[in-house]
Structures are given as C-alpha cells and as structure tokens.
Design a protein around this motif. Structure first.
Motif, PDB file in Angstrom:
ATOM      1  N   LEU A 106       0.693  -1.345   0.000  1.00  0.00           N
ATOM      2  CA  LEU A 106       0.000   0.000   0.000  1.00  0.00           C
ATOM      3  C   LEU A 106       0.705   1.369   0.000  1.00  0.00           C
ATOM      4  O   LEU A 106       1.838   1.457   0.192  1.00  0.00           O
ATOM      5  N   LEU A 107      -0.122   2.429  -0.077  1.00  0.00           N
ATOM      6  CA  LEU A 107       0.199   3.864   0.091  1.00  0.00           C
ATOM      7  C   LEU A 107      -1.076   4.696   0.122  1.00  0.00           C
ATOM      8  O   LEU A 107      -1.986   4.393  -0.583  1.00  0.00           O
ATOM      9  N   ALA A 108      -1.233   5.750   0.882  1.00  0.00           N
ATOM     10  CA  ALA A 108      -2.477   6.544   0.973  1.00  0.00           C
ATOM     11  C   ALA A 108      -2.290   7.926   1.560  1.00  0.00           C
ATOM     12  O   ALA A 108      -1.199   8.409   1.624  1.00  0.00           O
ATOM     13  N   ALA A 109      -3.367   8.561   2.017  1.00  0.00           N
ATOM     14  CA  ALA A 109      -3.294   9.842   2.709  1.00  0.00           C
ATOM     15  C   ALA A 109      -4.665  10.303   3.172  1.00  0.00           C
ATOM     16  O   ALA A 109      -5.592  10.264   2.406  1.00  0.00           O
ATOM     17  N   THR A 110      -4.804  10.733   4.459  1.00  0.00           N
ATOM     18  CA  THR A 110      -6.061  11.337   4.900  1.00  0.00           C
ATOM     19  C   THR A 110      -5.789  12.508   5.827  1.00  0.00           C
ATOM     20  O   THR A 110      -4.651  12.884   6.005  1.00  0.00           O
ATOM     21  N   LEU A 111      -6.820  13.070   6.483  1.00  0.00           N
ATOM     22  CA  LEU A 111      -6.610  14.305   7.226  1.00  0.00           C
ATOM     23  C   LEU A 111      -7.619  14.680   8.351  1.00  0.00           C
ATOM     24  O   LEU A 111      -8.318  13.808   8.814  1.00  0.00           O
ATOM     25  N   ALA A 122      -2.736  10.524  10.052  1.00  0.00           N
ATOM     26  CA  ALA A 122      -3.959   9.932  10.583  1.00  0.00           C
ATOM     27  C   ALA A 122      -3.790   8.445  10.851  1.00  0.00           C
ATOM     28  O   ALA A 122      -4.536   7.858  11.630  1.00  0.00           O
ATOM     29  N   ARG A 123      -2.802   7.823  10.229  1.00  0.00           N
ATOM     30  CA  ARG A 123      -2.598   6.379  10.393  1.00  0.00           C
ATOM     31  C   ARG A 123      -1.432   6.056  11.330  1.00  0.00           C
ATOM     32  O   ARG A 123      -1.008   4.903  11.397  1.00  0.00           O
ATOM     33  N   TRP A 124      -0.919   7.052  12.057  1.00  0.00           N
ATOM     34  CA  TRP A 124       0.191   6.775  12.962  1.00  0.00           C
ATOM     35  C   TRP A 124      -0.140   5.714  14.015  1.00  0.00           C
ATOM     36  O   TRP A 124       0.706   4.850  14.286  1.00  0.00           O
ATOM     37  N   PRO A 125      -1.324   5.720  14.618  1.00  0.00           N
ATOM     38  CA  PRO A 125      -1.629   4.622  15.550  1.00  0.00           C
ATOM     39  C   PRO A 125      -1.572   3.257  14.870  1.00  0.00           C
ATOM     40  O   PRO A 125      -1.094   2.277  15.449  1.00  0.00           O
ATOM     41  N   GLU A 126      -2.067   3.183  13.625  1.00  0.00           N
ATOM     42  CA  GLU A 126      -2.017   1.940  12.856  1.00  0.00           C
ATOM     43  C   GLU A 126      -0.569   1.546  12.563  1.00  0.00           C
ATOM     44  O   GLU A 126      -0.206   0.358  12.621  1.00  0.00           O
ATOM     45  N   LEU A 127       0.275   2.541  12.239  1.00  0.00           N
ATOM     46  CA  LEU A 127       1.688   2.271  11.984  1.00  0.00           C
ATOM     47  C   LEU A 127       2.369   1.744  13.250  1.00  0.00           C
ATOM     48  O   LEU A 127       3.188   0.812  13.176  1.00  0.00           O
ATOM     49  N   ALA A 128       2.046   2.328  14.382  1.00  0.00           N
ATOM     50  CA  ALA A 128       2.629   1.866  15.648  1.00  0.00           C
ATOM     51  C   ALA A 128       2.261   0.402  15.902  1.00  0.00           C
ATOM     52  O   ALA A 128       3.115  -0.411  16.290  1.00  0.00           O
ATOM     53  N   ASP A 129       1.002   0.040  15.679  1.00  0.00           N
ATOM     54  CA  ASP A 129       0.577  -1.347  15.860  1.00  0.00           C
ATOM     55  C   ASP A 129       1.318  -2.267  14.887  1.00  0.00           C
ATOM     56  O   ASP A 129       1.717  -3.388  15.251  1.00  0.00           O
ATOM     57  N   ALA A 130       1.480  -1.814  13.638  1.00  0.00           N
ATOM     58  CA  ALA A 130       2.158  -2.627  12.623  1.00  0.00           C
ATOM     59  C   ALA A 130       3.627  -2.844  12.983  1.00  0.00           C
ATOM     60  O   ALA A 130       4.163  -3.943  12.792  1.00  0.00           O
TER      61      ALA A 130
END
Length: 513
Positions: free
Chosen positions: A10-15, A342-350
C-alpha cells in the motif's frame, strides 16, 4: 531477488478540522489574519503586486454527467464507515492525450468524483503516488469543515495514468518488487535498482507507446481546464495536496486568466537539482520519525521507544527477510505510514507486530504500490511515469552511487532509500519540451501552506514554490506530517476563510504545532 507471495501491498493519505484561535504571525506587528471580503487585491500578501482575488461564482450551463457511485467508491476505501452519510457521484471527462510527438491528438478519459452539497466546485488534486484523487477527495470530505462542504462540492481528480483514469499499468509485477525491495544499505543496491528501472522503462515504452511521455503534470493541468469548462466555471478553484500542487502551479502558468482561488498544501521543490530535493526529503523523513515517536509517547502507545523499535524492525527484516519483504519494502512501508499522520496509531501497531515477527500489517502500507488489479491499479506505474516525465535530471551511474553513499552516511535510516529514486528515471526519455518559467504576476493571490516537518514535500521546497509567485501568501504549520489541512485547526480555518470568504491571512503567518 525475493518475489512477493501475493501481488498486493500500500500507500495513501487522509486528514482533521479547525478554529483559527492559535494562529500567530511571525516577528511582525501585523494582525493575525487580514480580511478581504471583496475582490480587491490585499496589502496582506506581503505588499506583493497582483490581480484581485476573484469572487466566487455559480456554475453556468455545466455539461458534466454525474452518476451515483457511492457503493462502488466505498468498496475501494479501507474504512468506508469514516465517510458517514456523505453521498458520492462520479463522472468521466474526455481529455486530449496530447503526446509530444502527436500534439493535440488522441483521446482518453479522466475519472472524477463529487462529494459535498455546495454548488461551487472545488477541484482536489493529490500526490501521484498517493490515494487516487477521487478517493482522496472522499476521505478529505470526511474531515473537512462542514462550512466548506456546504459552500463547495469537492471534485476529486484521478490524474492521467492513475486510478480509474486509464492507468499506466506498464511495469511487470516482479519488476515492481525489484524496484522497491533492494536493501538501501547494500553497495550493490543501486545497480540492482538501475537494472529494474531499465526493465520498467523498456516495458512501459512498449505498453504505453506514444503515450509514454504524455503522462506529466503539465498536461494534467490541461485536463483540469477541460474539467473546468465541463463544470461550467469561468475560474478554476482548487486545492493541491503535496506533489499534486505541481499540477496547479502549472495550471496558473498555462491558464492565468481562468485561475481562481488556489490553495497549495505543500508542494515539491521546483528546482532542477533533484539530488538536493531528495536530500531534503530524507531529512524530512528523519524529522517525522522524531515526531512519530513523540506522538507515540504522548499516546502511551505499546511501542515504548518508537524510534528504537522502528530501527529494530528494519534490522530484523534486513537480517531475516520474509518471503514477502526485506529491508527495502520495510522502509518504503514505514515511509508511507509516516506520511499519513492519521494512520500513525495503525503504523505503531504494525511496527509492534513486525517486531514480534508478523510483518503483514506493515507491508499493507506499501500494498497499493505493488498490487495491480483492474479495480486498484498499482500506484507505482503512473507515479514513475509522471515523475520521470516531469524531471529533466538524468545522472550517470557513478554519480548516483556517489550521492547514494553520501546520503547513507548523512541519513543512515532513510538516505539510501531516498537515493534509490535517483536511479528510477535513468532509462526514461528526457523531456525535450521547454516549459515557461514558473510563477506569473497575472494570477490572483495563491495560498501556500508549509509544514515544518514534511516527509514528502519538505518546507524548503514548498517555500521556493511560494517565492515563485509574486502574489503568493504563505502560512506555516509548525507541526509534523504530510500536509497541514486538515490537521492544524489554525491552518484549516485560514484555508476555509480564504476559499469561502476571500479573507487572506498575513503573509508569513505561523500556526502552532
């Protein structure tokens, strides 16, 4: 070379949203935000000359045909529930391919999406290697100020060669893997990337034929003017995110008389020195790691020392690569996650899972670059084509290797990874067409948003873009992430006031982190 067990990754972006309370101007006695409710040019733009900020106008006789695409669009979004009750409509716009050797000839289709209840279109252009513009606009609408969606309808654009707009899809799957999964720390890494780049370039020349060099930001700007006409607008009002801002700066040069209210949320370095621009990207990535670690600590996330865990994950994947990924894929996945605050918590879990031996959550961040299907085309193909066509820089192998060594020494974690991109365009045809100078005094004030620590479009490059526009007004977020709208309440409210009310902030306004 390892091959992905699956052709997906993947790759993305939100806000997020806003209130201007925390906005402060730099070392100046000027007001925090200077209002301009009418069409007159403001003195707040640093006393820069320019034409008036045009008033907002309703569309007149639009010809674009919208159809409901709510269900199919939500199926393409990872978290469709975030869109709430928003309604989505889609359309296809005919565009002229206009390849260099076939000027003003050839037809293609551009996919666009409308979200919001406002009557005035606000075109949204995203990074070519990020979410396709249609998906980005839908996600942006979920976090944008309600007043913005009441005044405007966001019009997301899948740029030529990307998303559903006749995607490039020219790089073989195994070559995508070879491009992205070379260990940046290995001396042989650049040679392997060059070999993969040659294979990618050869296949794209075959698959795309005369259209190979027609995938660029300059021609994408022409597509926007075609869209403007079909929307029934005398002026183009638009928001560019990151590298997508290059399309809008090109638009202002090509079509100054139809340029409306433009906001650039980050912008790539416009200079010809690609090596210097990538050096700033590597520095921005390192600064973002620091911001990510600080955020993790404040949230009391399970990683503890997030920076140390991040480094540990890369080291483990370097020493014991999985069938799906090695150090190269790990670093690209991490850099993708860092760019999406916005996905930093998800990155931390990963990262926590990867440190324990399960890399699947981490490699999911790079999935859209490697995966290629009809519904979700690979983002790598259109990104490589566009960036190579936009650049006139082609360095010899020995110089690339020298720069890579310098960057590895300077930025041990990301320097080698970023330097690999110097090799991507080596076999690609060099642009032959001269372009007019960037910036023009004949456009209305342009709002340029900088972010202190941006891992994709660093502060220095965005500032250069602002300097090219005699009428630019710059507002800076002192935070971390790729883009400030809608993460900084101060920036978000300033952009909202600029777009809706014609209020222009004091040039040099700073927003706290």
């Amino acid at each position: 070379m390892r091959r992905p067990a699956t052709s997906r990754t993947l790759l993305a972006a939100t806000l997020v949203t806003a209130t201007l309370a925390g906005c402060t101007a730099g070392p100046s006695t000027r007001p925090e935000v200077i209002s301009n409710d009418g069409p007159a040019a403001p003195a707040s733009a640093g006393d820069k000359p320019g034409v008036p900020l045009p008033p907002l106008e309703e569309p007149k006789s639009p010809t674009i045909k919208w159809t409901d695409c709510d269900e199919e669009t939500r199926a393409r979004i990872d978290q469709p529930a975030a869109l709430g009750a928003l309604k989505l409509s889609c359309a296809r716009v005919a565009i002229t391919v206009d390849a260099p050797d076939l000027p003003n000839r050839g037809l293609s289709r551009m996919s666009v999406l409308k979200v919001g209840t406002g009557s005035i279109p606000l075109v949204v252009v995203n990074d070519i290697d990020g979410d396709p513009g249609t998906l980005f606009a839908a996600k942006l609408a979920a976090t944008a100020p309600p007043e913005l969606l009441a005044k405007f309808s966001l019009i997301g654009v899948d740029r030529r060669g990307s998303g559903q707009s006749t995607p490039a899809q020219c790089i073989p799957g195994n070559v995508r893997s070879d491009l992205l999964d070379q260990d940046p720390a290995a001396e042989s890494g650049i040679e392997a990337v060059l070999d993969a780049a040659r294979k990618a370039g050869q296949q794209c020349a075959i698959e795309l034929d005369t259209n190979q060099t027609a995938l660029d930001s300059w021609r994408a700007a022409g597509d926007l003017d075609q869209l403007r006409e079909e929307l029934g607008m005398s002026k183009l009002n638009a928001l560019g995110h990151g590298e997508g801002s290059r399309v809008l700066t090109g638009y202002s040069v090509r079509f100054p008389s139809t340029t409306g209210r433009i906001v650039l949320d980050g912008a790539p370095d416009p200079g010809p020195d690609t090596a210097a621009a990538l050096d700033a990207v590597a520095a921005g990535l390192q600064s973002t790691v620091d911001g990510f670690a600080k955020d993790c600590a404040q949230r009391k996330c399970a990683l503890g020392d997030a920076s140390a865990v991040l480094t540990s994950v890369v080291d483990k994947m370097r020493k014991n690569p999985s069938p799906d990924a090695g150090a190269g894929i790990a670093l690209y996945a991490i850099s993708s996650g860092l760019a999406q605050r916005a996905r930093w918590p998800e990155l931390a879990d990963a990262l926590g899972a990867a440190n324990a031996g399960d890399v699947s959550k981490l490699t999911a961040f790079i999935e859209p670059m490697l995966s290629d299907t009809r519904v979700r085309p690979s983002r790598l193909d259109g990104a490589l084509a566009t960036k190579c066509n936009d650049s006139a820089t082609r360095l010899p192998t020995d110089q690339i290797q020298k720069l890579a060594q310098t960057m590895r020494t300077k930025y041990p974690l990301f320097g080698g990874l970023v330097a690999q991109q110097l090799a991507w365009c080596s076999p690609w045809p060099v642009r032959r067409e001269p372009l007019p100078p960037a910036g023009t005094p004949n456009v209305p004030p342009v709002l340029v948003i900088t972010t202190a620590n941006d891992p994709v479009t660093p502060l220095a490059g965005t500032t250069k873009v602002a300097d090219q526009f005699p009428t630019s007004v710059r507002i800076g977020w002192q935070g971390t992430g790729h883009g400030a709208f809608t993460f900084s309440p101060c920036v978000t409210d300033a952009a909202r006031a600029f777009l809706i009310d014609g209020k222009i902030p004091a040039n040099g306004t700073l927003c706290p982190s």
